[in-house]
Structures are given as C-alpha cells and as structure tokens.
Write an enzyme that holds these catalytic residues in place. Sequence first.
Site, PDB file in Angstrom:
ATOM      1  N   LYS A  44      -9.895  -0.256  -1.919  1.00  0.00           N
ATOM      2  CA  LYS A  44     -10.127  -0.554  -0.504  1.00  0.00           C
ATOM      3  C   LYS A  44     -11.579  -0.296  -0.131  1.00  0.00           C
ATOM      4  O   LYS A  44     -12.119   0.789  -0.355  1.00  0.00           O
ATOM      5  CB  LYS A  44      -9.197   0.296   0.358  1.00  0.00           C
ATOM      6  CG  LYS A  44      -9.223  -0.045   1.845  1.00  0.00           C
ATOM      7  CD  LYS A  44      -8.185   0.789   2.588  1.00  0.00           C
ATOM      8  CE  LYS A  44      -8.121   0.427   4.067  1.00  0.00           C
ATOM      9  NZ  LYS A  44      -7.108   1.237   4.785  1.00  0.00           N
ATOM     10  N   GLU A  65       0.850  -1.189   0.000  1.00  0.00           N
ATOM     11  CA  GLU A  65       0.000   0.000   0.000  1.00  0.00           C
ATOM     12  C   GLU A  65       0.889   1.244   0.000  1.00  0.00           C
ATOM     13  O   GLU A  65       1.937   1.272   0.635  1.00  0.00           O
ATOM     14  CB  GLU A  65      -0.871  -0.019   1.261  1.00  0.00           C
ATOM     15  CG  GLU A  65      -1.756   1.192   1.460  1.00  0.00           C
ATOM     16  CD  GLU A  65      -2.404   1.223   2.838  1.00  0.00           C
ATOM     17  OE1 GLU A  65      -3.495   1.791   2.963  1.00  0.00           O
ATOM     18  OE2 GLU A  65      -1.799   0.689   3.806  1.00  0.00           O
ATOM     19  N   CYS A  69      -4.337  -3.147   4.261  1.00  0.00           N
ATOM     20  CA  CYS A  69      -4.045  -2.622   5.593  1.00  0.00           C
ATOM     21  C   CYS A  69      -5.011  -3.159   6.643  1.00  0.00           C
ATOM     22  O   CYS A  69      -5.147  -4.356   6.825  1.00  0.00           O
ATOM     23  CB  CYS A  69      -4.019  -1.093   5.556  1.00  0.00           C
ATOM     24  SG  CYS A  69      -3.115  -0.351   6.947  1.00  0.00           S
TER      25      CYS A  69
END
Length: 539
Positions: free
Chosen positions: A358, A298, A409
Amino acid sequence: MPPALTDTRDAGAERPARTRPGRRLPWRTLLAAAGGGAMLLAFPGYSLLPLAVLGPAALALAVHGQRARSGAWLGLVCGLAFFVPLLSWTGIYVGAFPWLALAVSQALFLCALGAATAAVSRLRLWPLWTAALWVADEALRGRVPFGGFPWGRLGLSQTDGPYLALAAYGGVPLVSFAVALTGTLLAAAVLALARARRSAGAHPRGPAVRAAAAALAAALAVPLLAAVAWLPLPGPSLTEGGPTRTVAVIQGDVPEAGLEFNARRRAVLDNHVQRTLELADAVAAGDQRQPDLVVWPENSSDIDPYTNADAARQISRAAAAIGAPVLVGAVVQGPGEYLSNTGIVWDPESGPGQTYVKRHPVPLAEYVPARDFFRFFSDKVDLVRRDFTKGTEVGVLDMGGARVGDVICFEVVYDSLVADTVQAGAGMLVVQTNNATFGYTDESEQQLAASRLRAVEFGRTVVVAATSGISAVVAPDGSLARRSELFTPAVFVEDVAQRDFTTLAERLDAVPEWTLTVLGAAAVLAVAVPALRARRGGA
C-alpha cells in the site's frame, strides 16, 4: 455563457454585507447550513443524487456580494453541516474527538472556498469561476495535509445518472465541476429573478427575466450534455471488450465488528480459507465455475505468512484446493521496525510471488506523524503501536492470465494512485479493503461509490473484496453486477473481460483538474490584486 448570467446586480440593488450585516447574516448562515445538508443527502446512505447541486447553489447564494470574511464564515457553516455527519463513521469506536477533529479540518477547506466564492461573485461569468473553485478546493483537500483526504468530493456522490458519464472524460474533478456548475447557474437564475422582483418602473424587468431564463437553460444543459456523453461509453457487460478471466471474490467475514476484530486474527484467516475450500467443493461438484484467480480482502491474513509457517500452510491449502492463485491481503513484518500492508499473489504450486505494498497508508490510523504532538490531543494515537511503511511500486500483478491493478482500501479515492495503476497496464481493477472497524455505518457504501466512479473513469470492471462487506463486482458503466451485505460471508464468481480500452480521462490524467484549478485561482487573483493595489494606494 450569456453575459446576463454574470452580473445579477442592478443600480438599485443592495450590498447586504456592507450595509446591514446584522440583519442579513442569519438567513445566509441558515442557507449555507442547508446547502451542506443537501450535499449530505446526495451521498450514499441517503443517495438523493440530484440534491448535490443544491450545495454549491446554496453557498453561492449565501455568499454572493459578501466580503471574504463573511464568505469564510458561511463556507465553514456549510462545511460543518456536511462533514460532521458525513464522517461520523470515523468516531464509531474511537470516540467523538478524532471524528470531530477530522470533520472540522475538512470544513476549513470549505471555509476558504466560501471566502474565495464571495470574492469572485462580483466578476463577470462568476458561476463558471465558482464551479472551478470547487474543483480547486477539492484538489487542495486531496493533497494536504499528510497527503490529503479526498473523501466527500462532489463527484463521488454521483453513482448513477447523467453526471457519472463525465468521469470517463475528466475523472472525478470533471464530475464535481459539472455538479457545481449546475448549482451556481441555478443560483444565478434565482438572483436574477430576485432582481426582477425588486425592479421598479425605472428598472425594467425584461433584462433580469431574460438573464434568469438563460441561467436556468444553461443549468439544464449541463446534465443534458452529460447524458449525451454516455453514448460512446461501455455498457454494463462484464465480458465485452477483451479476453475474459473467471474471478472469484471471497468475503470471509470477521468474528466481530470494531477495532478488536483482528484480536482473533487466526479466526479471520480461517474464515477466508474456509470460504475458499467451500468454493473448491462447489467447483468439484459442478455447481460453480473454476476460477482463474481468487481475490481475498485487505487484512484477510493479519498473521504474516512469511514468518508464520502455519498461516502459510493454510493459505497454500486454500490455493491448492481451488487450483488458482489467490490475492491475499496480509500484514507483513518489516522493513525494519515498520509493517507493510501487502497484497500477495499466492500460487497454488509455488506459494507467495508478486506483491503490492500500500502506497498511501492512512495517517493517524496506519501511521502516526508527530506522535507526541497528536498524543497531546488524544491518547487514541497509541492504538497504532507500529507504523506502516509506504510502498513505492505500482500495484499491477500478473495472476491467472489477468493483469490485475491492485489498490488497497482508501487508496481508491486518490486519483493518481488509481490512474497510474491503469496506465501501467491493468486490465481490471481490484480494491482490497477492510471495513470491519467502521461497523454498520455508511462508510462501506461511500467507499463503494468511489469504485463505481473509477469503473466509468477507466472503462474497467472493478472488483471489491472486503473482509466484512461491502464486496462487489462493478461493471464498466458503474452499475453493480454483484454486491454483498455487511457482516455476512459471501462468494462471487464472475467472468471479467481484461480491457485495454483507453478513456479520455486516462489520457488527460490530471489535466482537467489542474486546468480548472488554475481558472479558479486566476479568478481570485483578478479580484485580490486590484484590491491590494487600491489598499496600498490609499495607505
């Protein structure tokens, strides 16, 4: 569970909260705080895993026989003792207020848990209902507010040992339940022994001693059964269970830790390009295997490669040199006024292809709900200048002959976001993450722990790619085949089996969590409804 485990009171036992609250509450408060501290020590950073059971045990002892309002106070104390130090990494660069606000908000859930635990402590089979309430509390905390924050669940402390196996049968909720049940059974044993000690001639000690022995035996049986559960599960091999693909993981590192790491966005991109070029040279020299696919983390390109031709050229240069598609973590402009935290499959010949956006951007970090309201408490919310949008598609990407399940994440701690990725056909999981904003703290270790649980839960290898660490390759049994250190460039090349094995946890999905949640809620209602009726009847 033997009936003896369900009622630790006898005819001569006191009910401290009702008769002498002033004398009894201080030691209970200290016990609740000690329980929170024990849970903290079980988590990465300390990793004293067996201590996790002492948190539920201490809270159960502290609130046993108390009124709900006393239980709420004791739950809050336990929660603060746990969450304030556990989440200290959230304030490393933004100050104490956001950190303490988050910690207190999470501790309030344990406040509710303490009240509920006190309420059910007079029921038969109370250790079982109390353990179910831990799952219910974590289920709620993982969903509200703003989509929840399921960090610090009991199950996420168990990165090794017998309890970890239960992830393959019921996910993190079942692991949490087993840890909590062991703790509440230990509490039942302690209470029974205390009753035996208080017994006089009119109250024989035999039944209390037998109850203590039964509770202790049941507490020991939980981890023993969990240990047996390992037997049919995959082992530490990365290459068994399906056709293999050679995967390269690039940790390029960042110029500096902290919130300003991406002020030099080009340097971050260049670091990942350079590490990939070095890998290509090693492959050409015969010192490394040719990868089928390459994973960048990321924020490896915070320069939008769709709008910045130079960034696109550098990524294409790296992909062409290594001769394999690269999964790039990029910040992309749009849609509209928003940004998108995006994983892009970058082909060495055709350039950008499939993407994953995301789906759970972090509130107050990647977007700010009710900005004016939160600005009243802290102007740090304006560090988030533009909000990130929420993706809508599951992150299964075809690259290099692999079906890669991408989560970004903190998404790794959300059960549903990982589960639907595996259910959509992922043969391996990838966690793209950027932990540079948390410096040299335990955040990276805590996040890696979640990846280890996911590996066991779904019987898949999990590849973690981080800008500054910790990057890792996690085997299907949760063990670490490879791992990096913080703020150090690293490159891994590993053969990874593309598995289609289906665990019971995958098939059941959220059923164990909801079942245990309903059990806990039903126990609370079994206490609350008669109490309300009695109160109305006496009014």
